[in-house]
Design a protein around this motif. Structure first.
Motif, PDB file in Angstrom:
ATOM      1  N   SER A 288       0.795  -1.229   0.000  1.00 26.94           N
ATOM      2  CA  SER A 288       0.000   0.000   0.000  1.00 26.94           C
ATOM      3  C   SER A 288       0.828   1.280   0.000  1.00 26.94           C
ATOM      4  O   SER A 288       0.358   2.312  -0.465  1.00 26.94           O
ATOM      5  N   GLU A 289       2.048   1.246   0.521  1.00 25.80           N
ATOM      6  CA  GLU A 289       2.880   2.454   0.554  1.00 25.80           C
ATOM      7  C   GLU A 289       3.314   2.811  -0.863  1.00 25.80           C
ATOM      8  O   GLU A 289       3.999   2.035  -1.519  1.00 25.80           O
ATOM      9  N   GLU A 290       2.935   3.995  -1.315  1.00 17.14           N
ATOM     10  CA  GLU A 290       3.245   4.380  -2.689  1.00 17.14           C
ATOM     11  C   GLU A 290       4.554   5.122  -2.834  1.00 17.14           C
ATOM     12  O   GLU A 290       5.155   5.118  -3.897  1.00 17.14           O
ATOM     13  N   ASP A 291       5.008   5.781  -1.775  1.00 16.86           N
ATOM     14  CA  ASP A 291       6.204   6.609  -1.906  1.00 16.86           C
ATOM     15  C   ASP A 291       7.424   6.031  -1.199  1.00 16.86           C
ATOM     16  O   ASP A 291       8.460   6.669  -1.120  1.00 16.86           O
ATOM     17  N   VAL A 292       7.321   4.807  -0.704  1.00 14.81           N
ATOM     18  CA  VAL A 292       8.437   4.145  -0.024  1.00 14.81           C
ATOM     19  C   VAL A 292       9.020   3.079  -0.949  1.00 14.81           C
ATOM     20  O   VAL A 292       8.303   2.235  -1.464  1.00 14.81           O
ATOM     21  N   VAL A 293      10.330   3.144  -1.144  1.00 11.52           N
ATOM     22  CA  VAL A 293      11.035   2.183  -1.994  1.00 11.52           C
ATOM     23  C   VAL A 293      11.302   0.925  -1.176  1.00 11.52           C
ATOM     24  O   VAL A 293      11.894   0.990  -0.099  1.00 11.52           O
ATOM     25  N   GLN A 294      10.863  -0.209  -1.688  1.00  8.17           N
ATOM     26  CA  GLN A 294      11.090  -1.478  -1.010  1.00  8.17           C
ATOM     27  C   GLN A 294      12.551  -1.897  -1.174  1.00  8.17           C
ATOM     28  O   GLN A 294      13.165  -1.649  -2.222  1.00  8.17           O
ATOM     29  N   PRO A 295      13.129  -2.536  -0.166  1.00  4.43           N
ATOM     30  CA  PRO A 295      14.552  -2.902  -0.227  1.00  4.43           C
ATOM     31  C   PRO A 295      14.936  -3.695  -1.468  1.00  4.43           C
ATOM     32  O   PRO A 295      15.957  -3.413  -2.092  1.00  4.43           O
ATOM     33  N   LEU A 296      14.127  -4.672  -1.854  1.00  5.78           N
ATOM     34  CA  LEU A 296      14.504  -5.493  -3.007  1.00  5.78           C
ATOM     35  C   LEU A 296      14.311  -4.776  -4.339  1.00  5.78           C
ATOM     36  O   LEU A 296      14.857  -5.196  -5.358  1.00  5.78           O
ATOM     37  N   TYR A 297      13.594  -3.659  -4.336  1.00  2.00           N
ATOM     38  CA  TYR A 297      13.496  -2.841  -5.549  1.00  2.00           C
ATOM     39  C   TYR A 297      14.861  -2.237  -5.883  1.00  2.00           C
ATOM     40  O   TYR A 297      15.161  -1.953  -7.038  1.00  2.00           O
ATOM     41  N   CYS A 298      15.689  -2.079  -4.869  1.00  2.00           N
ATOM     42  CA  CYS A 298      17.032  -1.519  -5.068  1.00  2.00           C
ATOM     43  C   CYS A 298      17.898  -2.415  -5.948  1.00  2.00           C
ATOM     44  O   CYS A 298      18.932  -1.965  -6.457  1.00  2.00           O
ATOM     45  N   ALA A 299      17.496  -3.657  -6.155  1.00  2.00           N
ATOM     46  CA  ALA A 299      18.253  -4.571  -7.007  1.00  2.00           C
ATOM     47  C   ALA A 299      18.344  -4.040  -8.439  1.00  2.00           C
ATOM     48  O   ALA A 299      19.283  -4.359  -9.160  1.00  2.00           O
ATOM     49  N   LYS A 300      17.410  -3.195  -8.838  1.00  2.00           N
ATOM     50  CA  LYS A 300      17.457  -2.623 -10.182  1.00  2.00           C
ATOM     51  C   LYS A 300      18.661  -1.707 -10.368  1.00  2.00           C
ATOM     52  O   LYS A 300      19.061  -1.404 -11.482  1.00  2.00           O
TER      53      LYS A 300
END
Length: 120
Positions: A31-43
């Motif tokens: 639900s959080e739209e403006d928080v970057v998830q840790p595993l998204y950093c893999a990009k």
């Protein structure tokens, strides 16, 4: 993103795109739209020159360790620093340990350490 090398580390100024993060979070029902998830950093990994040689190899991700201290938000400038921590031969494999740290105003937000294996 302008990269530069300093003492074996590669550093880049990064900013996470709000729309891309929203799509990622929506896909995983977060639900959080403006928080970057840790595993998204893999990009970020392929954007570093230090990681480029690994893109041409057949490597297997064996382990991921995430230490998050502060949330990472969209549309904010961060300093990302990548380093190859370890590179050694283990039997018929080559083991690589890489670490990505993200900072905001000299305060560490997250550390992601990943171990990859490559078979000879």
């Amino acid at each position: 993103m302008q990269p530069y090398l300093k003492d074996g580390y590669e550093t880049k100024v990064i900013i996470f795109n709000a729309e891309a993060v929203r799509q990622y979070n929506a896909f995983f029902n977060i639900s959080e739209e403006d928080v970057v998830q840790p595993l998204y950093c893999a990009k970020l990994w392929p954007e570093f020159t230090l990681f480029q040689p690994f893109q041409k190899k057949e490597i297997i991700l064996r382990e991921t360790q995430v230490t998050q201290i502060h949330d990472i938000k969209v549309n904010i400038h961060y300093l990302a620093q990548m380093c190859v921590i370890e590179q050694k031969k283990v039997r018929q494999f080559m083991k690589y340990v890489l670490e990505l740290q993200i900072y905001k105003n000299k305060s560490k937000c997250i550390t992601i350490r990943q171990t990859f294996m490559e078979k000879f």
